[in-house]
Design an enzyme around this catalytic site. Structure first.
Site, PDB file in Angstrom:
ATOM      1  N   GLU A 148      37.816   4.896 -14.403  1.00  0.00           N
ATOM      2  CA  GLU A 148      36.375   4.721 -14.157  1.00  0.00           C
ATOM      3  C   GLU A 148      35.674   5.166 -15.426  1.00  0.00           C
ATOM      4  O   GLU A 148      36.046   6.174 -16.033  1.00  0.00           O
ATOM      5  CB  GLU A 148      35.923   5.584 -12.972  1.00  0.00           C
ATOM      6  CG  GLU A 148      34.404   5.636 -12.814  1.00  0.00           C
ATOM      7  CD  GLU A 148      33.928   6.543 -11.663  1.00  0.00           C
ATOM      8  OE1 GLU A 148      34.697   6.781 -10.710  1.00  0.00           O
ATOM      9  OE2 GLU A 148      32.775   7.007 -11.741  1.00  0.00           O
ATOM     10  N   GLU A 153      24.345   7.580 -15.919  1.00  0.00           N
ATOM     11  CA  GLU A 153      24.324   8.114 -14.564  1.00  0.00           C
ATOM     12  C   GLU A 153      23.560   9.422 -14.557  1.00  0.00           C
ATOM     13  O   GLU A 153      23.637  10.210 -15.474  1.00  0.00           O
ATOM     14  CB  GLU A 153      25.761   8.366 -14.076  1.00  0.00           C
ATOM     15  CG  GLU A 153      25.811   8.764 -12.628  1.00  0.00           C
ATOM     16  CD  GLU A 153      27.225   9.068 -12.151  1.00  0.00           C
ATOM     17  OE1 GLU A 153      28.110   9.249 -13.000  1.00  0.00           O
ATOM     18  OE2 GLU A 153      27.415   9.136 -10.940  1.00  0.00           O
TER      19      GLU A 153
HETATM   20  C1  NAG Z   1      27.563   4.848  -7.475  1.00  0.00           C
HETATM   21  O1  NAG Z   1      27.932   5.176  -8.766  1.00  0.00           O
HETATM   22  C2  NAG Z   1      28.736   6.290  -9.000  1.00  0.00           C
HETATM   23  C3  NAG Z   1      29.171   6.139 -10.418  1.00  0.00           C
HETATM   24  O2  NAG Z   1      29.142   7.259 -11.062  1.00  0.00           O
HETATM   25  C4  NAG Z   1      29.946   6.382  -8.111  1.00  0.00           C
HETATM   26  O3  NAG Z   1      30.594   7.603  -8.288  1.00  0.00           O
HETATM   27  C5  NAG Z   1      29.538   6.186  -6.716  1.00  0.00           C
HETATM   28  O4  NAG Z   1      30.706   6.088  -5.903  1.00  0.00           O
HETATM   29  C6  NAG Z   1      28.728   4.943  -6.550  1.00  0.00           C
HETATM   30  N1  NAG Z   1      28.309   4.783  -5.225  1.00  0.00           N
HETATM   31  C7  NAG Z   1      28.504   3.645  -4.653  1.00  0.00           C
HETATM   32  C8  NAG Z   1      28.105   3.526  -3.267  1.00  0.00           C
HETATM   33  O5  NAG Z   1      28.975   2.707  -5.219  1.00  0.00           O
END
Ligand code: NAG
Ligand code: NAG
Ligand code: NAG
Ligand code: NAG
Length: 330
Positions: A148, A153
């Site tokens: 990832e 963020e």
């Molecule tokens: C949204 O983005 C973050 C990325 O850092 C991730 O950790 C998280 O799981 C994401 N949430 C969803 C619902 O995709």
């Protein structure tokens, strides 16, 4: 046919010239920076062709209800036209405490990428109490072993405006490395330890996140992934150092000419090809949840996060992304 020696000599000379002439550009090619060609030029309504909507339960337990594409378009949570693509949560409804969360959007790119350059031209990012926006890349089929890569963020307007890798065990970044503008917060990218903080590099430019980013007209986030390194650059809208290739959206780009990256993740103790599979790009906006919910109380925001989200739809009017474009180069 027979040549006189003069003709023969001039023939040999011209061959030599030819070889010399060709030798120059090929030697030169060795020091020419690697150039990438534009593969996807995504803007406006083009985002609808390039991304799918994921109407899933938020894996990070946010107070959101991710809607499908039809619902998003009907309620204008996504809007694409010309050089504008907007993504936002519902700013109208008051929520029932025991009902679903606030409508929001999570997009995943249809294409996946290994080695690539991506340039995100962003005018505005979600701001306000309870917001947790993210632009990132992931192998959604094999987390964390396919890697990832969080590009942008933060939560509750409070940064940490960091770029972070999350991997399986065995990917460690060199401590105190040079060659980047940001500051490393942690070395070990292994998401199975340290509560999954990964190996963040914190940006030093205040205008790289939240209200300061928006007040400055946004800017560009650019990434390059090769087997040798993952790099991130950030330039604010009025930064004198933004490369013309980036500002103009050139058809060809050479990241080596862009100057020192903001974050640099080299391969030294991390085999990038092994820890990073083909990645999809994800743009998501959650509210509260594992991160924004936990830090909420310490950021000067009122009430509790869930209460605030339930009862204050208007306070999410600035919680939108406005993308001018996303260009991917291969
Ligand atoms: C949204 O983005 C973050 C990325 O850092 C991730 O950790 C998280 O799981 C994401 N949430 C969803 C619902 O995709
Ligand atoms: C949808 O959102 C766009 C961008 O904010 C705005 O220009 C447009 O007027 C909105 N459409 C409706 C029907 O509200
Ligand atoms: C990546 O995209 C290719 C081409 O569309 C597809 O064949 C492949 O299954 C995708 N890989 C992953 C891990 O989704
Ligand atoms: C919104 C935010 O947290 N911005 C921070 C980004 O990083 C710089 C440097 O650490 C801070 O000064 C900003 O406040």
């Amino acid at each position: 046919m027979r040549f006189s020696s003069a003709v023969f000599t001039s023939f040999v000379l011209s061959l030599l010239t030819l070889f010399t002439f060709q030798a120059i550009p090929s030697t030169h090619a060795l020091c020419t920076p690697k150039t990438y060609k534009m593969a996807d030029d995504i803007k406006g309504a083009g985002f609808f062709d390039a991304f799918d909507f994921e109407a899933i339960d938020d894996p990070t337990h946010g107070r959101v209800n991710y809607v499908d594409g039809e619902t998003a378009k009907r309620n204008n949570l996504t809007f694409g036209s010309g050089e504008t693509f907007i993504l936002r949560p519902d700013t109208v409804s008051i929520l029932k405490p025991d009902g679903p969360g606030r409508d929001s959007v999570r997009l995943i790119s249809k294409k996946n990428y290994t080695n690539h350059v991506a340039v995100f031209d962003i005018r505005h990012m979600p701001q306000g109490c309870g917001t947790w926006p993210a632009v990132w890349e992931v192998d959604p089929t094999n987390w964390p072993f396919g890697g990832e890569f969080d590009i942008l963020e933060g939560a509750n307007d409070d940064g940490p405006n960091a770029s972070t890798l999350h991997t399986g065990p065995g990917c460690v970044m060199p401590a105190g490395r040079s060659g980047m503008l940001g500051k490393q917060l942690d070395e070990n990218c292994d998401s199975t330890i340290n509560n999954n903080i990964g190996c963040p590099v914190k940006f030093q430019q205040p205008e790289s996140y939240g209200p300061a980013f928006n007040g400055n007209g946004g800017g560009w986030y650019a990434v390059e992934r090769t087997p040798a390194a993952i790099k991130v650059w950030f330039w604010g809208r009025n930064d004198n150092n933004v490369p013309a290739q980036v500002r103009n959206g050139d058809a060809n780009v050479a990241p080596e000419t862009w100057g020192t990256p903001t974050a640099l993740f080299p391969e030294n103790n991390c085999n990038i090809d092994q820890h990073f599979a083909a990645h999809n790009i994800i743009i998501n906006l959650t509210l509260c949840g594992d991160w924004a919910g936990q830090t909420y109380g310490s950021t000067g925001c009122p009430s509790t996060c869930v209460d605030f989200v339930n009862n204050n739809p208007k306070s999410f009017e600035q919680a939108y992304f406005d993308f001018a474009s996303l260009r991917v180069y291969l």
